[in-house]
Structures are given as C-alpha cells and as structure tokens.
Design a protein around this motif. Structure first.
Motif, PDB file in Angstrom:
ATOM      1  N   ARG A 155      25.966  15.153   9.382  1.00 11.37           N
ATOM      2  CA  ARG A 155      26.546  14.063  10.170  1.00 11.37           C
ATOM      3  C   ARG A 155      27.607  14.621  11.118  1.00 11.37           C
ATOM      4  O   ARG A 155      28.519  15.327  10.688  1.00 11.37           O
ATOM      5  CB  ARG A 155      27.144  13.034   9.225  1.00 11.37           C
ATOM      6  CG  ARG A 155      27.775  11.844   9.900  1.00 11.37           C
ATOM      7  CD  ARG A 155      28.247  10.875   8.844  1.00 11.37           C
ATOM      8  NE  ARG A 155      28.885   9.708   9.424  1.00 11.37           N
ATOM      9  CZ  ARG A 155      28.728   8.475   8.982  1.00 11.37           C
ATOM     10  NH1 ARG A 155      27.947   8.255   7.951  1.00 11.37           N
ATOM     11  NH2 ARG A 155      29.324   7.464   9.557  1.00 11.37           N
ATOM     12  N   GLN A 156      27.515  14.321  12.389  1.00 11.52           N
ATOM     13  CA  GLN A 156      28.450  14.855  13.366  1.00 11.52           C
ATOM     14  C   GLN A 156      29.688  13.954  13.413  1.00 11.52           C
ATOM     15  O   GLN A 156      29.593  12.765  13.707  1.00 11.52           O
ATOM     16  CB  GLN A 156      27.786  14.906  14.745  1.00 11.52           C
ATOM     17  CG  GLN A 156      28.375  15.926  15.697  1.00 11.52           C
ATOM     18  CD  GLN A 156      28.353  17.343  15.156  1.00 11.52           C
ATOM     19  OE1 GLN A 156      27.455  17.718  14.416  1.00 11.52           O
ATOM     20  NE2 GLN A 156      29.348  18.125  15.512  1.00 11.52           N
ATOM     21  N   ARG A 158      32.918  11.888  14.428  1.00 12.14           N
ATOM     22  CA  ARG A 158      33.388  11.259  15.659  1.00 12.14           C
ATOM     23  C   ARG A 158      34.729  11.881  16.060  1.00 12.14           C
ATOM     24  O   ARG A 158      35.572  12.150  15.195  1.00 12.14           O
ATOM     25  CB  ARG A 158      33.550   9.752  15.419  1.00 12.14           C
ATOM     26  CG  ARG A 158      33.911   8.961  16.663  1.00 12.14           C
ATOM     27  CD  ARG A 158      34.190   7.513  16.278  1.00 12.14           C
ATOM     28  NE  ARG A 158      33.095   6.950  15.489  1.00 12.14           N
ATOM     29  CZ  ARG A 158      33.183   5.788  14.839  1.00 12.14           C
ATOM     30  NH1 ARG A 158      34.321   5.103  14.853  1.00 12.14           N
ATOM     31  NH2 ARG A 158      32.147   5.337  14.155  1.00 12.14           N
TER      32      ARG A 158
END
Length: 544
Positions: A155-156, A158
């Motif tokens: 998951r990148q 934010r």
C-alpha cells in the motif's frame, strides 16, 4: 507416490455479526501466506468443538487465540470438556495464545490436557511463570500478536502534508484486571483529546466502544492522519484464575464511583507489579500506512526504537502536549514514519509470510516424523506378519508413535492373532498404499470387534456400496460376497442402530464407519479381503 500437503485443522471463534478486525482475520488465515500452504480446514467454534472433527484425521491442529479466549468466559468448562478428544489425536497441536496472563492457569491446564506440542507466544520470556505445566512438555516459539500482510505492505502511503487530521487514536476501556497498563491506555486517549484541543490540532480521538473502527476501514482511518498515539500491548497484572478480576468487580459493585487508583489500593499487595508487555498489530499497521507514531516509552521487544521509529512520550504523560506539538513538523514526522516503514514493513522480517513459514516448518517437521515412522512401521509389520519377530523390529515399532498408541498396539495384537487379519496386514505392508497407518489400524480393530461381536451382523449391497449392518440378519449370502465385492466402491460398517459402543469399546459418534483401508486392499487382494469378511460374517453371534 506423491504425498499430499499436510492437512491442518484451524480452530477459531468469531460470533459477532460484525466483520473481524483486520489484524484478527489475517492472523486466523496466516498459514495461507506460506510458500507451501497446507490443506486448510477452518472451523468457527461459535457453539462447540465437536469430536466429529477427528474424522478429518488432520496432520496438525491449530488452536487460535480467538478460541482460547473462551477461558475467561462462562463457556470455558463446556468448551474444555468438548475439546478433550484432541488429546487422542496423534499429530502436531499448535497454540497461538494471546493475553496469556489473563486466566493463565486455565490456559496452561487446557493446553496441557489436549496435549499441545508447540506454543507460539509473544511472552516467550515469561513461559515458566505463565505455563507451569506446558513449558516442560511443549516447544515454545517467539511470536508476535500480529504481522504485516502483503496487501498492506504494498500500500502506497498518502503524503503527510495532504492528510486532513493531525492525530488519531482508538481505545476501549479495559477491565481493571489488566492493571495500570490497561488503565494507561484509557488515560492516554483522554489526555490526548484534551492536549490536542489545547494545541489546536485536528484530532479524532475516542475511548468509547461505539466509536471502534473495524475491518479495512481501520487502515483508512490511520492513513487519514499525520500521527497516531499509542503504547505497548499487554498487562501489568497476572490473573491466574480470574480472582483479580472478581476482586476488582466486587470493589466496584460496593462503590461504582471508585477510581482505578482507589480500587488498586484495596487489591492484594503486588498485584500490579508485572511487565507482560509486547508489540501490538497497530504498530505495524501505522508503519504500513506511513503514519508517524507518538508512543509511550517502552522496550517494544527491541523492534521499535525511540527517536528512530517513534517519538517517545513519558510514561506519566507529563510531556504529552509537547510531543503532540511535533505534529506540525512534517519533515520530522516523515523521517520517523519512513524509518518505521523501512524497518518494520519493507524489510519483510515481520510479515505474515515469515510467520506462516515458521508455522509450516513445525507442521512439516511433525509430518516428516510421522512418515519416517510410517516406513519403519510398514517394514516391521511385514516382518511380524511373516513370523520374523526379531528384537530390532520390535524396537522400531516401539519408536513409531502411531503404532505404539494404546489402540494401535491392541489392533496390532489382534491382527497378528487372526489369520485373515494377519494376511491383510502383510498385504498392506508389502505393497504400495495411500492408506495411512492410522486408517489401517482402525479398520483392523473394527474387524476384530466384529469377529468377537455378541449381536447379529448382515452384509447388504446398496448400489456400489457394501454395508455391514449391525443388528440385522439374513443379508447377502456368503457365496455371493466375492462377486459383490468386485463391483463396490465403498465398504461401510453401520453400527448406528446399536449405539456408539461394542461392549466397552467406543466406536465413535454416529457409529457409521467407512473402511477405507479395507477398500484399498480389496482392489489388490480381493481374495484376502473376501476371506476376512467371510470370517467376520461366519462367526456366530456369541451370548453375552
């Protein structure tokens, strides 16, 4: 012959209609992340752990902490009684307990009673104190209460500057039996809400049970904020049988307005002096979402380091407001969150895949031991069936765990004393077979019981199934048995009309058994199987 992956029975418990917490759901299904996943069978023990699950003949059983948690509820005695059949399974039995300090003696006795062989716990260093019985019988492995899921790892995060909140936190009030450690989680939430308001931070902090965030929404919640506050998981109290909790409840019933400090002063001396502290799943989830952690100072099992992976808060919370002010320093938060993500998430050291490999290694080690014993047993069984009773063969049999159980020894003794059963034993030991030792011994014991029965028995042909039905007469004529056997796919012994016992021997729930080992032998030596079944059917019913 290709050997199928081991079968693992996973026993867990989830009775709420709401989704499981992300960390719990992933922990239950951890073995699915293995590079060599076993065949997994899940049983949600909402009501019971039925003995019929033994029919699965698992190579391993995993008792998940969600099931073991019934020890502090009114369901404990019933679940403990209903799970005693696990003690009879000759396989690896893995326990993954959490909150080991809560009703610790009940947990220790339960695991000892079912014969647990391996315990994965984050409180590894406290095993002699928490497990006075099990620590001498089982192997203990260091573990965490939660790990990093692959989907979470990729998951990148934010960017921090684009997040709408400065600080988030969720904690439900814990019972006083968790000591000052549990009470501090509540205080941290309350103090953070007040301090954030004074500093002018955008905060979403709550300690109300109705505000709990579950499922995938939890990761989105963390990702909405630059920081989250937190502390180690665990307890500062040891409640062996619930006596600490009962005493605290009594004091609150006498005076509901009593504070934790007032209750603590009336508790037994030293009750709040333990340090059962560990790392919780939230620390990994925050690192995965790139959320900077502001944590109460602690050891964190050496995994998280102050001013490297998190910004520390004094244990008395005296500098909480000062630490919260750092939420405005985005560069500092980015550095801390980045190091935490690199070391905890991207390194792969704390992934569910790594945990699954350790679990799988224990399962496969048990399977290899069983297979080694299986080979030795086959060689010894063939020699015995042919009359070669050399001492070295007996030594090899004695080392075989499946054959050397009480039931296995009894079946072996009966088989060697009966010519038809001895021939079946020799056939099985000589030739290739996908039937396990356990299945063969069980079938030989059942045929022996039928040889010595005190009730009528009839063979009936039902389609492509040959059924030996207890309590009935005038079945298939003996002269037609060989021809009938050639056209059947299954051989069944149905004793359900007469109960679950033959004499004093329990034959199982439902008392309807498929004789899989005999079916396998019938395909190779139908003449020998016919002879064994004729011996069973031709034996006159004896008077009790």
């Amino acid at each position: 012959m290709r050997i199928a992956p081991p079968r693992v029975l996973v026993l867990y418990r989830h009775e709420s209609p709401r989704p499981m917490r992300v960390s719990v759901a992933r922990h239950v299904r951890a073995l699915e992340r293995s590079r060599r996943p076993p065949r997994l069978v899940y049983w949600n023990a909402v009501k019971s752990v039925p003995a019929r699950l033994a029919r699965l003949r698992p190579d391993a059983v995993l008792l998940h902490n969600t099931l073991l948690g019934v020890r502090w509820s009114s369901l404990y005695e019933r679940f403990r009684a209903e799970s005693r059949w696990l003690a009879d399974l000759d396989c690896v039995k893995i326990a993954t307990p959490q909150d080991d300090y809560d009703h610790a003696d009940r947990l220790d006795e339960w695991l000892a009673e079912v014969g647990v062989t391996d315990v994965f716990t984050s409180l590894f260093d406290d095993r002699t104190l928490l497990y006075p019985n099990v620590h001498e019988r089982a192997r203990f492995h260091r573990a965490l209460t939660g790990y990093v899921d692959d989907a979470t790892a990729v998951r990148q995060p934010r960017p921090l500057e684009s997040r709408r909140l400065d600080v988030v936190y969720r904690a439900s009030p814990l019972p006083f039996r968790y000591g000052s450690m549990g009470h501090l989680k509540l205080r941290l939430g309350e103090e953070t809400a007040r301090a954030a308001a004074r500093v002018g931070l955008a905060a979403d902090v709550s300690t109300r049970p109705e505000d709990v965030v579950v499922g995938e929404r939890w990761l989105d919640f963390l990702a909405s904020s630059r920081t989250t506050v937190g502390m180690e998981s665990g307890s500062s109290a040891l409640d062996r049988r619930g006596e600490i909790g009962r005493r605290a409840d009594e004091l609150l019933r006498e005076e509901p307005s009593r504070s934790f400090e007032e209750v603590s002063a009336l508790m037994p001396a030293g009750w709040d002096s333990h340090r059962f502290f560990t790392v919780g799943p939230r620390h990994f989830e925050a690192a995965a979402t790139g959320t900077a952690q502001l944590l109460v100072e602690g050891t964190y099992l050496g995994i998280l380091e102050a001013n490297v992976h998190y910004l520390p808060i004094r244990r008395d919370l005296s500098d909480l407001e000062q630490v919260l002010e750092s939420a405005g320093d985005v560069d500092l938060l980015r550095e801390v969150a980045g190091r935490a993500r690199a070391d905890l998430i991207l390194s792969g050291r704390y992934s569910y895949a790594s945990f699954a490999e350790r679990l799988t290694a224990v399962v496969e080690e048990g399977r290899r031991s069983t297979l080694r014993g299986e080979v030795a047993w086959r060689a010894g069984a063939a020699a015995l069936a042919l009359g070669e009773r050399a001492p070295k063969v007996l030594v090899r049999l004695r080392e075989e765990p499946l054959a050397m159980t009480a039931k296995g020894l009894r079946a072996l003794r009966f088989a060697l004393a009966s010519r038809p059963l001895r021939r079946l034993l020799a056939d099985w030991a000589r030739g290739p077979s996908t039937v396990s030792t356990h299945a063969l011994l069980a079938d030989l014991l059942r045929l022996h019981l039928l040889e010595r029965r005190t009730f009528p028995l009839a063979a009936r042909l039902e389609g492509r199934r040959l059924v030996l039905r207890s309590g009935e007469e005038d079945g298939l004529p003996p002269s037609e048995l060989a021809a009938a056997l050639a056209g059947v796919d299954e051989i069944i012994w149905d004793h359900s009309a007469l109960g679950t016992h033959v004499g004093e021997v329990e034959v199982g729930i439902g008392a309807r058994h498929r004789l899989e080992a005999i079916e396998s032998l019938a395909r190779r030596r139908p003449d020998h199987v016919t002879g064994a079944l004729l011996a069973v059917l031709g034996c006159r019913a004896r008077k009790p």
